[in-house]
Scaffold this active site. Structure first.
Site, mmCIF file in Angstrom:
data_model
loop_
_atom_site.group_PDB
_atom_site.id
_atom_site.type_symbol
_atom_site.label_atom_id
_atom_site.label_comp_id
_atom_site.label_asym_id
_atom_site.label_seq_id
_atom_site.Cartn_x
_atom_site.Cartn_y
_atom_site.Cartn_z
ATOM 1 N N TYR A 139 0.834 -1.210 0.000
ATOM 2 C CA TYR A 139 0.000 0.000 0.000
ATOM 3 C C TYR A 139 0.866 1.256 0.000
ATOM 4 C CZ TYR A 139 -3.729 3.222 1.403
ATOM 5 O OH TYR A 139 -4.632 4.256 1.458
ATOM 6 N N GLU A 187 4.086 1.803 -0.619
ATOM 7 C CA GLU A 187 4.927 1.972 -1.813
ATOM 8 C C GLU A 187 4.064 2.075 -3.063
ATOM 9 O OE1 GLU A 187 7.998 2.742 -2.000
ATOM 10 O OE2 GLU A 187 8.525 2.425 0.102
ATOM 11 N N THR A 242 -0.026 8.243 18.420
ATOM 12 C CA THR A 242 -1.005 9.294 18.105
ATOM 13 C C THR A 242 -1.502 9.164 16.669
ATOM 14 O OG1 THR A 242 0.592 10.887 17.271
ATOM 15 C CG2 THR A 242 0.171 10.896 19.649
ATOM 16 N N ASN A 300 -13.270 0.135 14.554
ATOM 17 C CA ASN A 300 -13.048 -0.949 15.515
ATOM 18 C C ASN A 300 -13.568 -0.590 16.901
ATOM 19 O OD1 ASN A 300 -11.863 -2.852 13.959
ATOM 20 N ND2 ASN A 300 -9.818 -2.679 14.833
ATOM 21 N N GLY A 356 -1.187 2.471 23.591
ATOM 22 C CA GLY A 356 -2.244 3.468 23.425
ATOM 23 C C GLY A 356 -1.710 4.890 23.334
ATOM 24 N N ASN A 388 -5.796 10.141 8.541
ATOM 25 C CA ASN A 388 -6.926 9.388 9.103
ATOM 26 C C ASN A 388 -8.234 10.165 9.034
ATOM 27 O OD1 ASN A 388 -5.825 6.975 9.710
ATOM 28 N ND2 ASN A 388 -5.569 7.343 11.903
ATOM 29 N N PRO A 412 2.827 2.825 12.362
ATOM 30 C CA PRO A 412 3.480 4.079 12.738
ATOM 31 C C PRO A 412 3.098 4.477 14.166
ATOM 32 C CG PRO A 412 1.695 4.478 11.178
ATOM 33 C CD PRO A 412 1.812 2.991 11.310
ATOM 34 N N ARG A 450 1.654 10.239 13.849
ATOM 35 C CA ARG A 450 1.305 10.739 12.512
ATOM 36 C C ARG A 450 0.478 12.008 12.696
ATOM 37 N NH1 ARG A 450 0.021 7.406 8.486
ATOM 38 N NH2 ARG A 450 1.690 5.953 8.738
#
Lengths: 340, 340
Positions: free
Chosen positions: B156, B158, B221, B201, B218, B185, B285, B288
């Site tokens: 995805y 690349e 970020t 989710n 958790g 996001n 990651p 982000r």
């Protein structure tokens, strides 16, 4: 190395600079060799001596087209697939960036599917360009690189990164047995005199008594591996059971500035060299040096040819090559220089 | 925004989460809309209300196949091509990595060629994933990212980087007028409940009274942009003359830990939430956050929907969605919890 009599190796891009040396070495190892090449940026003249060999077959074709019937007919005999199919020098791969990208992605996918179908082991020749303009030196394989995905080199750099991604994905689910080589700068006979690479550019200019073009201040570094060493590494990697699918750097870790390269060429030439400076092209990496610890450990390989020895062979080859076929405008320029 | 009566927009991937909202917004802007979608990871139910509209056409097809005749017949009317065609959540795009890569590269190439042929402006929806696991925060567009090209997310990440490279190459030589959005996001109604994204989710787990799954500690970020804001940004970018082909970040710069997201969901739910922790997936990651200075300056855009407001709408939508179609095993688990 073990002999492989009766086995067939497919070399996509086998008429290119490294490919043609690889074809010869594979024949010497007992392989039958099928060379698939579109001759877009490679040269059939590189295969002149090979085409006389009984075990060598040249098939003209582009990896973007359906695989030629001649190749499919031999699917049952093929045990090795080397993918070297792609223009590799910036002016050539930038001439048709769409074709460059698709060659890397669709071409690699097609050959991976052929490997899946035949059960042949697949080797992708990737590149140090996957490290882009690296922020760490030397580059180790797990360094992720610093690549512009929007610049004029991206069609090649990102194409190769995408090809690596596909190759690893085939391995991850057991669709193909794969190897990935990240090839750093390589030089030697059969380089295309017109492809704009630094060694061929400088050697040709020196032989033609033209001023040598240096981009930037000449302090950018490269590492130059002689082609015979590189071909040995590719074959060791292909035949290694231990290597596995993860990428492995192949190149010469000896770092050299372009200015030092010019000095090494000057040492071979019988006449002094003149230099002109030009601005560095966009996205041109300023430093590039492989960490080859993995290749040393897994393949027991390191480059053995000294720069002076490799350059001497390269200069001798270009001398014959240019003598046979000096481009018209260069002849005129040489004539003019000679007349002074 | 200006009205575009009589013009036709093609939305590849228009049955997906963002695509379906985009189709609706384009209709409201006066466009006729043709939605091309293979329905592999998107859902026709997202289009239920749209399919009643006169100016909306759904064409089932995969961008890897030849463009459907129905689409080619309308080539003369198409002035805008939005390319949203690709699975976008890790479990879905990793299910068939070869298809993911080819969708991004070959699919984008095909739609770019269609843009070249029709003269339509082309917009690529790229992704914050091109920054990989970034080493700089927040991410600005000229940061080149830190992406693994060999890991399980590479098909995805690349693929999108390669799609950007192709898109910019078409622009560089004037083959197409292009825009590139790097989408961070995004959340909202029409998310696929099964696609494994963090908002869907957690919201679904909360609604089903299941323990909420948190990966890692958790503290990683994300920045969450409500889908209506994102769609507005995509349309502003497409219609902007000033934006040009260079990528532009679209997302919410408000950084949030996953733990804070859970707290925001908990504030909406009428019952307390239980949490279970799982290890972080490979290459996930840890941080982000978009720098949207360019979007602010060029498009005059920034996200306007507060998280509490967007989450409330999202929870309400999922509540209806799950009420209509609760997976059997989840129903059992809910029943068991209710019986305790």
């Amino acid at each position: 190395m073990k002999k492989h009599n009766g086995e067939t190796a497919l070399v996509a891009g086998g008429a290119g600079f490294i490919g043609s040396h690889l074809c010869r070495a594979l024949l010497q190892q007992g392989y039958r060799v099928v060379c698939l090449d579109n001759l877009l940026t490679s040269r059939r003249s590189n295969l002149l001596a090979l085409e006389a060999e009984r075990d060598f077959t040249f098939v003209e074709g582009d990896v973007l087209d359906p695989l030629p019937q001649e190749l499919c007919d031999r699917a049952g005999d093929i045990t090795r697939i080397y993918n070297l199919a792609c223009a590799a020098s910036p002016p050539l791969y930038q001439a048709d960036p769409e074709h460059t990208m698709l060659t890397n992605v669709v071409g690699t996918d097609k050959l991976l599917r052929f490997a899946e179908q035949t059960g042949a082991r697949f080797l992708l020749t990737s590149t140090s360009e996957v490290y882009g303009d690296p922020e760490r030196h030397p580059q180790v394989e797990d360094y992720r690189g610093y690549v512009s995905c929007t610049g004029p080199r991206a069609c090649y750099d990102e194409g190769k990164r995408a090809a690596e991604a596909m190759t690893l994905d085939f391995a991850r689910v057991g669709r193909a047995d794969v190897r990935v080589a990240r090839i750093f700068n390589t030089y030697g006979p059969n380089m295309n005199p017109d492809d704009g690479r630094v060694v061929s550019n400088l050697v040709c200019q020196a032989l033609l008594r033209l001023p040598l073009t240096l981009y930037g201040d000449g302090r950018q570094t490269r590492s130059f591996c002689y082609v015979a060493d590189m071909v040995q590494a590719l074959m060791l990697l292909m035949e290694s059971e231990a290597a596995g699918p993860d990428p492995i750097n192949l190149g010469n870790p000896e770092e050299l500035t372009i200015t030092e390269l010019v000095a090494a060429i000057e040492a071979i030439m019988p006449h002094p060299l003149e230099i002109i400076y030009k601005p560095l092209p966009v996205d041109d990496p300023t430093r590039r040096q492989p960490d080859i610890s993995r290749a040393r450990a897994v393949l027991g390989w390191h480059p053995e040819t000294a720069l002076s020895e490799g350059l001497a062979k390269t200069v001798a080859w270009f001398q014959r090559e240019l003598g046979r076929n000096v481009p018209a405008k260069e002849t005129r320029r040489v004539a003019r220089v000679a007349a002074v």
